[in-house]
Design a protein around this motif. Structure first.
Motif, PDB file in Angstrom:
ATOM      1  N   PRO A  21       0.806  -1.223   0.000  1.00 35.12           N
ATOM      2  CA  PRO A  21       0.000   0.000   0.000  1.00 35.12           C
ATOM      3  C   PRO A  21       0.837   1.270   0.000  1.00 35.12           C
ATOM      4  O   PRO A  21       2.024   1.272   0.334  1.00 35.12           O
ATOM      5  N   GLY A  22       0.187   2.366  -0.340  1.00 37.23           N
ATOM      6  CA  GLY A  22       0.836   3.666  -0.382  1.00 37.23           C
ATOM      7  C   GLY A  22       0.353   4.588   0.714  1.00 37.23           C
ATOM      8  O   GLY A  22      -0.318   4.161   1.674  1.00 37.23           O
ATOM      9  N   GLN A  23       0.687   5.864   0.583  1.00 36.04           N
ATOM     10  CA  GLN A  23       0.340   6.849   1.596  1.00 36.04           C
ATOM     11  C   GLN A  23      -1.176   6.953   1.731  1.00 36.04           C
ATOM     12  O   GLN A  23      -1.907   6.916   0.746  1.00 36.04           O
ATOM     13  N   GLY A  24      -1.627   7.067   2.959  1.00 38.51           N
ATOM     14  CA  GLY A  24      -3.048   7.053   3.257  1.00 38.51           C
ATOM     15  C   GLY A  24      -3.463   5.816   4.015  1.00 38.51           C
ATOM     16  O   GLY A  24      -4.531   5.780   4.634  1.00 38.51           O
ATOM     17  N   HIS A  70       2.555  13.733   8.778  1.00 41.82           N
ATOM     18  CA  HIS A  70       3.634  14.462   8.116  1.00 41.82           C
ATOM     19  C   HIS A  70       4.296  13.544   7.092  1.00 41.82           C
ATOM     20  O   HIS A  70       4.809  12.482   7.446  1.00 41.82           O
ATOM     21  N   THR A  71       4.305  13.966   5.837  1.00 40.78           N
ATOM     22  CA  THR A  71       4.722  13.061   4.766  1.00 40.78           C
ATOM     23  C   THR A  71       6.146  12.550   4.931  1.00 40.78           C
ATOM     24  O   THR A  71       6.458  11.424   4.545  1.00 40.78           O
ATOM     25  N   VAL A 125      13.061   6.581   0.179  1.00 37.57           N
ATOM     26  CA  VAL A 125      11.744   6.928   0.703  1.00 37.57           C
ATOM     27  C   VAL A 125      11.846   8.101   1.674  1.00 37.57           C
ATOM     28  O   VAL A 125      10.993   9.007   1.686  1.00 37.57           O
ATOM     29  N   ARG A 126      12.889   8.086   2.507  1.00 41.13           N
ATOM     30  CA  ARG A 126      13.081   9.203   3.437  1.00 41.13           C
ATOM     31  C   ARG A 126      13.220  10.524   2.670  1.00 41.13           C
ATOM     32  O   ARG A 126      12.541  11.514   2.970  1.00 41.13           O
ATOM     33  N   LEU A 127      14.077  10.538   1.640  1.00 42.22           N
ATOM     34  CA  LEU A 127      14.269  11.749   0.852  1.00 42.22           C
ATOM     35  C   LEU A 127      13.003  12.112   0.092  1.00 42.22           C
ATOM     36  O   LEU A 127      12.637  13.301   0.009  1.00 42.22           O
ATOM     37  N   ARG A 128      12.323  11.142  -0.451  1.00 36.88           N
ATOM     38  CA  ARG A 128      11.075  11.384  -1.179  1.00 36.88           C
ATOM     39  C   ARG A 128      10.069  12.108  -0.291  1.00 36.88           C
ATOM     40  O   ARG A 128       9.430  13.073  -0.695  1.00 36.88           O
ATOM     41  N   GLY A 129       9.945  11.648   0.947  1.00 41.88           N
ATOM     42  CA  GLY A 129       9.023  12.287   1.868  1.00 41.88           C
ATOM     43  C   GLY A 129       9.425  13.707   2.201  1.00 41.88           C
ATOM     44  O   GLY A 129       8.582  14.608   2.275  1.00 41.88           O
ATOM     45  N   ASP A 206      -7.089  13.949   2.662  1.00 46.08           N
ATOM     46  CA  ASP A 206      -6.321  14.561   3.742  1.00 46.08           C
ATOM     47  C   ASP A 206      -4.836  14.259   3.532  1.00 46.08           C
ATOM     48  O   ASP A 206      -4.249  13.392   4.193  1.00 46.08           O
ATOM     49  N   VAL A 207      -4.245  14.946   2.576  1.00 46.29           N
ATOM     50  CA  VAL A 207      -2.825  14.767   2.264  1.00 46.29           C
ATOM     51  C   VAL A 207      -2.137  16.123   2.353  1.00 46.29           C
ATOM     52  O   VAL A 207      -2.779  17.170   2.294  1.00 46.29           O
ATOM     53  N   SER A 208      -0.805  16.070   2.467  1.00 46.06           N
ATOM     54  CA  SER A 208      -0.066  17.306   2.690  1.00 46.06           C
ATOM     55  C   SER A 208       0.562  17.874   1.425  1.00 46.06           C
ATOM     56  O   SER A 208       1.204  18.917   1.481  1.00 46.06           O
TER      57      SER A 208
END
Length: 332
Positions: A21-24, A70-71, A125-129, A206-208
Protein backbone atom coordinates in the motif's frame (compact mmCIF):
# COMPACT_ATOMS: atom_id res chain seq x y z
CA UNK A 1 -14.83 -7.52 4.32
CA UNK A 2 -11.89 -9.42 2.86
CA UNK A 3 -12.57 -12.72 1.14
CA UNK A 4 -10.87 -15.85 2.45
CA UNK A 5 -10.64 -19.60 1.94
CA UNK A 6 -10.73 -22.43 4.41
CA UNK A 7 -6.98 -22.98 4.79
CA UNK A 8 -5.61 -20.09 2.77
CA UNK A 9 -2.88 -22.45 1.52
CA UNK A 10 -3.63 -21.96 -2.18
CA UNK A 11 -3.29 -18.19 -1.87
CA UNK A 12 -0.02 -18.62 0.04
CA UNK A 13 1.91 -20.55 -2.57
CA UNK A 14 -0.15 -20.25 -5.74
CA UNK A 15 -0.48 -17.50 -8.33
CA UNK A 16 -0.70 -14.60 -5.91
CA UNK A 17 0.05 -10.89 -6.30
CA UNK A 18 1.78 -9.28 -3.32
CA UNK A 19 0.39 -5.73 -3.12
CA UNK A 20 2.11 -3.02 -1.07
CA UNK A 21 0.00 0.00 0.00
CA UNK A 22 0.84 3.67 -0.38
CA UNK A 23 0.34 6.85 1.60
CA UNK A 24 -3.05 7.05 3.26
CA UNK A 25 -2.91 3.54 4.72
CA UNK A 26 -1.16 4.68 7.89
CA UNK A 27 -2.90 4.53 11.27
CA UNK A 28 -1.78 4.91 14.88
CA UNK A 29 -0.40 1.69 16.33
CA UNK A 30 -0.06 0.07 12.91
CA UNK A 31 3.12 -1.87 13.84
CA UNK A 32 2.38 -2.68 17.48
CA UNK A 33 1.44 -6.30 16.75
CA UNK A 34 4.55 -6.74 14.62
CA UNK A 35 6.98 -5.47 17.24
CA UNK A 36 5.20 -7.34 20.04
CA UNK A 37 5.23 -10.70 18.24
CA UNK A 38 7.94 -11.07 15.59
CA UNK A 39 11.71 -10.76 16.27
CA UNK A 40 12.45 -10.15 12.57
CA UNK A 41 10.13 -7.12 12.63
CA UNK A 42 11.93 -5.68 15.65
CA UNK A 43 15.29 -6.08 13.90
CA UNK A 44 13.96 -4.45 10.75
CA UNK A 45 12.55 -1.47 12.61
CA UNK A 46 15.80 -1.01 14.53
CA UNK A 47 17.65 -0.78 11.21
CA UNK A 48 15.03 1.63 9.87
CA UNK A 49 15.40 3.92 12.89
CA UNK A 50 19.11 4.24 12.10
CA UNK A 51 18.67 4.75 8.36
CA UNK A 52 15.89 7.32 8.60
CA UNK A 53 17.23 9.06 11.69
CA UNK A 54 13.79 9.01 13.34
CA UNK A 55 12.26 6.71 15.98
CA UNK A 56 9.96 4.92 13.53
CA UNK A 57 9.61 1.96 15.89
CA UNK A 58 8.08 4.30 18.49
CA UNK A 59 6.04 6.31 16.00
CA UNK A 60 4.51 3.18 14.43
CA UNK A 61 3.52 1.87 17.87
CA UNK A 62 2.49 4.92 19.89
CA UNK A 63 2.66 7.91 17.53
CA UNK A 64 -0.42 10.06 17.06
CA UNK A 65 -2.39 10.42 13.84
CA UNK A 66 -1.12 13.99 13.61
CA UNK A 67 2.50 12.84 13.87
CA UNK A 68 1.97 10.17 11.23
CA UNK A 69 0.34 12.69 8.88
CA UNK A 70 3.63 14.46 8.12
CA UNK A 71 4.72 13.06 4.77
CA UNK A 72 8.40 12.88 5.74
CA UNK A 73 7.31 10.51 8.53
CA UNK A 74 4.39 8.83 6.81
CA UNK A 75 6.36 7.47 3.90
CA UNK A 76 9.19 5.66 5.74
CA UNK A 77 6.71 4.52 8.40
CA UNK A 78 4.43 2.80 5.88
CA UNK A 79 7.34 1.37 3.88
CA UNK A 80 8.99 -0.08 6.99
CA UNK A 81 5.75 -1.53 8.32
CA UNK A 82 5.05 -3.14 4.94
CA UNK A 83 8.54 -4.61 4.72
CA UNK A 84 8.29 -5.95 8.26
CA UNK A 85 5.10 -7.79 7.27
CA UNK A 86 6.83 -9.01 4.11
CA UNK A 87 9.74 -10.38 6.13
CA UNK A 88 7.43 -12.16 8.55
CA UNK A 89 5.51 -13.81 5.71
CA UNK A 90 8.64 -14.58 3.70
CA UNK A 91 10.15 -16.43 6.66
CA UNK A 92 6.96 -18.49 6.87
CA UNK A 93 7.12 -19.55 3.22
CA UNK A 94 5.08 -16.95 1.37
CA UNK A 95 6.06 -17.02 -2.31
CA UNK A 96 3.94 -14.75 -4.52
CA UNK A 97 3.91 -14.95 -8.30
CA UNK A 98 4.52 -11.19 -8.63
CA UNK A 99 4.69 -7.97 -6.63
CA UNK A 100 3.31 -4.47 -7.12
CA UNK A 101 3.03 -1.32 -5.05
CA UNK A 102 0.65 1.61 -5.10
CA UNK A 103 2.79 4.76 -5.43
CA UNK A 104 4.99 4.69 -2.29
CA UNK A 105 4.29 0.94 -2.13
CA UNK A 106 6.43 0.46 -5.21
CA UNK A 107 9.54 0.81 -3.04
CA UNK A 108 8.82 -2.19 -0.79
CA UNK A 109 7.64 -4.07 -3.90
CA UNK A 110 11.06 -3.49 -5.47
CA UNK A 111 12.74 -4.72 -2.28
CA UNK A 112 10.58 -7.86 -2.42
CA UNK A 113 11.62 -8.32 -6.06
CA UNK A 114 15.33 -7.98 -5.25
CA UNK A 115 15.71 -4.71 -7.19
CA UNK A 116 16.50 -2.52 -4.17
CA UNK A 117 18.07 -3.31 -0.82
CA UNK A 118 16.16 -2.41 2.31
CA UNK A 119 18.72 0.29 3.06
CA UNK A 120 18.54 1.85 -0.40
CA UNK A 121 14.75 1.83 -0.39
CA UNK A 122 14.56 3.51 3.02
CA UNK A 123 17.08 6.19 2.07
CA UNK A 124 15.10 6.98 -1.07
CA UNK A 125 11.74 6.93 0.70
CA UNK A 126 13.08 9.20 3.44
CA UNK A 127 14.27 11.75 0.85
CA UNK A 128 11.08 11.38 -1.18
CA UNK A 129 9.02 12.29 1.87
CA UNK A 130 11.23 15.27 2.70
CA UNK A 131 11.11 16.63 -0.86
CA UNK A 132 7.36 16.18 -1.15
CA UNK A 133 6.97 17.92 2.18
CA UNK A 134 8.91 20.89 0.78
CA UNK A 135 6.51 21.14 -2.16
CA UNK A 136 3.58 20.98 0.25
CA UNK A 137 4.92 23.94 2.20
CA UNK A 138 5.53 26.03 -0.92
CA UNK A 139 2.51 25.22 -3.10
CA UNK A 140 -1.17 25.54 -2.08
CA UNK A 141 -2.01 22.12 -3.45
CA UNK A 142 -4.82 19.63 -2.96
CA UNK A 143 -6.02 16.19 -4.02
CA UNK A 144 -9.54 14.79 -4.34
CA UNK A 145 -11.10 11.46 -5.27
CA UNK A 146 -13.83 11.59 -7.91
CA UNK A 147 -16.31 8.72 -7.47
CA UNK A 148 -18.83 7.33 -9.90
CA UNK A 149 -17.44 8.89 -13.08
CA UNK A 150 -15.34 7.15 -15.75
CA UNK A 151 -11.71 8.23 -15.94
CA UNK A 152 -12.00 9.81 -19.38
CA UNK A 153 -14.70 12.18 -18.12
CA UNK A 154 -12.56 13.04 -15.08
CA UNK A 155 -9.73 13.96 -17.45
CA UNK A 156 -12.17 16.18 -19.34
CA UNK A 157 -13.12 17.88 -16.08
CA UNK A 158 -9.45 18.58 -15.39
CA UNK A 159 -9.04 20.07 -18.85
CA UNK A 160 -12.03 22.30 -18.18
CA UNK A 161 -10.38 23.68 -15.05
CA UNK A 162 -6.96 24.38 -16.56
CA UNK A 163 -7.54 28.15 -16.61
CA UNK A 164 -7.60 28.10 -12.80
CA UNK A 165 -4.22 26.38 -12.52
CA UNK A 166 -2.66 22.93 -12.71
CA UNK A 167 -5.01 20.00 -12.09
CA UNK A 168 -4.27 16.52 -13.41
CA UNK A 169 -5.24 12.89 -12.85
CA UNK A 170 -3.01 11.48 -10.11
CA UNK A 171 -4.45 7.98 -9.52
CA UNK A 172 -6.46 5.60 -11.66
CA UNK A 173 -7.53 3.59 -8.62
CA UNK A 174 -10.52 1.70 -9.99
CA UNK A 175 -12.83 2.13 -12.99
CA UNK A 176 -15.08 4.58 -11.14
CA UNK A 177 -12.59 6.12 -8.71
CA UNK A 178 -10.05 8.58 -10.06
CA UNK A 179 -7.95 10.95 -7.95
CA UNK A 180 -7.05 14.43 -9.16
CA UNK A 181 -4.17 16.60 -7.94
CA UNK A 182 -2.87 20.13 -8.42
CA UNK A 183 -3.38 23.71 -7.28
CA UNK A 184 -6.11 23.80 -4.64
CA UNK A 185 -8.39 26.21 -6.52
CA UNK A 186 -8.02 24.27 -9.78
CA UNK A 187 -8.81 20.98 -8.03
CA UNK A 188 -11.93 22.57 -6.53
CA UNK A 189 -13.08 23.79 -9.95
CA UNK A 190 -12.43 20.41 -11.58
CA UNK A 191 -14.44 18.80 -8.78
CA UNK A 192 -17.39 21.09 -9.55
CA UNK A 193 -17.19 20.25 -13.24
CA UNK A 194 -17.02 16.53 -12.44
CA UNK A 195 -20.15 16.76 -10.26
CA UNK A 196 -21.98 18.55 -13.05
CA UNK A 197 -20.86 15.75 -15.41
CA UNK A 198 -22.50 13.11 -13.21
CA UNK A 199 -19.98 12.15 -10.53
CA UNK A 200 -21.61 10.62 -7.45
CA UNK A 201 -19.40 12.61 -5.11
CA UNK A 202 -15.97 14.14 -4.74
CA UNK A 203 -13.97 13.42 -1.59
CA UNK A 204 -11.12 15.80 -0.66
CA UNK A 205 -8.09 13.81 0.49
CA UNK A 206 -6.32 14.56 3.74
CA UNK A 207 -2.83 14.77 2.26
CA UNK A 208 -0.07 17.31 2.69
CA UNK A 209 1.03 17.69 -0.93
CA UNK A 210 -0.30 17.52 -4.52
CA UNK A 211 1.23 14.13 -5.35
CA UNK A 212 1.61 12.68 -8.85
CA UNK A 213 1.23 15.85 -10.86
CA UNK A 214 3.57 18.28 -12.60
CA UNK A 215 3.87 20.43 -9.45
CA UNK A 216 6.28 17.76 -8.19
CA UNK A 217 8.70 18.52 -11.04
CA UNK A 218 10.33 21.09 -8.75
CA UNK A 219 12.05 18.28 -6.81
CA UNK A 220 12.48 15.79 -9.65
CA UNK A 221 16.11 16.69 -10.42
CA UNK A 222 17.29 16.37 -6.83
CA UNK A 223 15.51 13.05 -6.45
CA UNK A 224 16.97 11.78 -9.73
CA UNK A 225 20.45 12.46 -8.35
CA UNK A 226 19.65 10.35 -5.29
CA UNK A 227 18.31 7.56 -7.49
CA UNK A 228 21.56 7.59 -9.46
CA UNK A 229 23.55 7.05 -6.24
CA UNK A 230 21.75 3.82 -5.27
CA UNK A 231 22.37 0.39 -6.82
CA UNK A 232 19.47 -1.18 -8.73
CA UNK A 233 19.47 -4.88 -9.66
CA UNK A 234 17.32 -6.72 -12.18
CA UNK A 235 14.18 -8.22 -10.60
CA UNK A 236 14.29 -11.82 -9.38
CA UNK A 237 10.51 -11.76 -8.85
CA UNK A 238 8.17 -10.31 -11.47
CA UNK A 239 7.19 -6.78 -10.46
CA UNK A 240 4.46 -4.66 -12.04
CA UNK A 241 5.04 -0.91 -12.09
CA UNK A 242 2.29 1.46 -11.01
CA UNK A 243 3.76 4.05 -13.39
CA UNK A 244 3.12 2.00 -16.53
CA UNK A 245 0.86 -0.80 -15.34
CA UNK A 246 3.24 -3.28 -16.96
CA UNK A 247 6.25 -5.37 -15.97
CA UNK A 248 9.60 -3.92 -14.94
CA UNK A 249 12.31 -5.65 -16.95
CA UNK A 250 15.53 -4.31 -15.46
CA UNK A 251 17.00 -2.39 -12.58
CA UNK A 252 17.72 0.59 -14.81
CA UNK A 253 14.11 0.67 -15.94
CA UNK A 254 13.01 0.59 -12.29
CA UNK A 255 15.28 3.55 -11.51
CA UNK A 256 13.76 5.61 -14.34
CA UNK A 257 10.21 4.66 -13.36
CA UNK A 258 10.74 5.86 -9.78
CA UNK A 259 11.80 9.22 -11.19
CA UNK A 260 8.74 9.39 -13.44
CA UNK A 261 6.52 8.35 -10.55
CA UNK A 262 6.89 11.74 -8.86
CA UNK A 263 4.93 13.58 -11.55
CA UNK A 264 3.07 10.75 -13.31
CA UNK A 265 -0.26 9.14 -12.37
CA UNK A 266 -0.62 5.83 -10.53
CA UNK A 267 -2.14 3.34 -12.99
CA UNK A 268 -3.49 0.83 -10.47
CA UNK A 269 -6.30 -0.38 -12.73
CA UNK A 270 -3.67 -1.33 -15.33
CA UNK A 271 -1.58 -3.07 -12.63
CA UNK A 272 -4.52 -5.27 -11.67
CA UNK A 273 -5.42 -6.03 -15.29
CA UNK A 274 -1.81 -7.05 -15.98
CA UNK A 275 -1.84 -9.32 -12.94
CA UNK A 276 -5.11 -10.89 -14.04
CA UNK A 277 -3.61 -11.58 -17.48
CA UNK A 278 -0.83 -13.51 -15.69
CA UNK A 279 -3.61 -15.75 -14.34
CA UNK A 280 -3.09 -14.42 -10.83
CA UNK A 281 -5.89 -15.88 -8.71
CA UNK A 282 -5.27 -14.29 -5.28
CA UNK A 283 -4.24 -10.85 -4.04
CA UNK A 284 -2.50 -10.25 -0.71
CA UNK A 285 -2.16 -6.76 0.77
CA UNK A 286 1.23 -6.62 2.51
CA UNK A 287 1.24 -3.83 5.10
CA UNK A 288 -1.16 -1.53 6.94
CA UNK A 289 -4.75 -0.98 5.89
CA UNK A 290 -7.15 -2.71 3.51
CA UNK A 291 -7.43 -0.10 0.76
CA UNK A 292 -5.91 -2.19 -2.01
CA UNK A 293 -8.13 -5.18 -1.34
CA UNK A 294 -11.19 -3.00 -1.90
CA UNK A 295 -9.77 -1.51 -5.09
CA UNK A 296 -8.99 -5.01 -6.33
CA UNK A 297 -12.49 -6.36 -5.80
CA UNK A 298 -14.15 -3.30 -7.32
CA UNK A 299 -11.89 -3.57 -10.37
CA UNK A 300 -11.73 -7.33 -10.96
CA UNK A 301 -14.92 -8.55 -9.30
CA UNK A 302 -15.20 -11.60 -7.04
CA UNK A 303 -11.53 -12.45 -6.54
CA UNK A 304 -9.72 -13.76 -3.48
CA UNK A 305 -8.12 -10.98 -1.45
CA UNK A 306 -6.26 -11.22 1.84
CA UNK A 307 -5.24 -8.48 4.28
CA UNK A 308 -2.33 -8.49 6.72
CA UNK A 309 -3.01 -5.07 8.21
CA UNK A 310 -3.79 -6.09 11.79
CA UNK A 311 -2.84 -8.78 14.29
CA UNK A 312 -5.85 -11.04 13.65
CA UNK A 313 -5.55 -11.06 9.87
CA UNK A 314 -1.77 -11.39 9.84
CA UNK A 315 -1.86 -14.25 12.35
CA UNK A 316 -4.49 -16.11 10.34
CA UNK A 317 -2.56 -15.76 7.09
CA UNK A 318 0.77 -16.54 8.76
CA UNK A 319 -0.61 -19.80 10.19
CA UNK A 320 -1.86 -20.87 6.76
CA UNK A 321 1.64 -20.78 5.27
CA UNK A 322 3.93 -23.77 4.91
CA UNK A 323 6.91 -23.34 7.28
CA UNK A 324 10.32 -23.35 5.61
CA UNK A 325 13.83 -22.97 6.94
CA UNK A 326 14.59 -19.54 5.45
CA UNK A 327 15.92 -17.25 8.13
CA UNK A 328 18.30 -14.89 6.36
CA UNK A 329 17.28 -11.22 6.61
CA UNK A 330 16.49 -8.94 3.70
CA UNK A 331 19.65 -8.51 1.64
CA UNK A 332 21.59 -5.36 2.43
Amino acid sequence: MTASTGSGRDSAVGECLAMFPGQGSQRPGMARHLLDTYPSARLLFARADEIVGRPLSRICVSGTAEELAHTEITQPAIATTSLAVWEVLREAGYRPAAAAGHSLGEYPALVAAGVLSFESALRLVRLRGVLMGEVAREVPGAMAAVLGLPADRVRTACEGAEAAGIVQVANYNEPLQTVISGHAHAVALAAEIAMEAGAERVVPLDVSAPFHCSLMSAVEEEFAEALADEPFADPVLPVISSVTGSHVHSGEEARELLRRQLTGPVRWVDVLNTAEQRLVSAYTEIGPGRVLGGLTRRTLGDVLTRSTGDARRLTAFHRSLTPVDWREPIAS
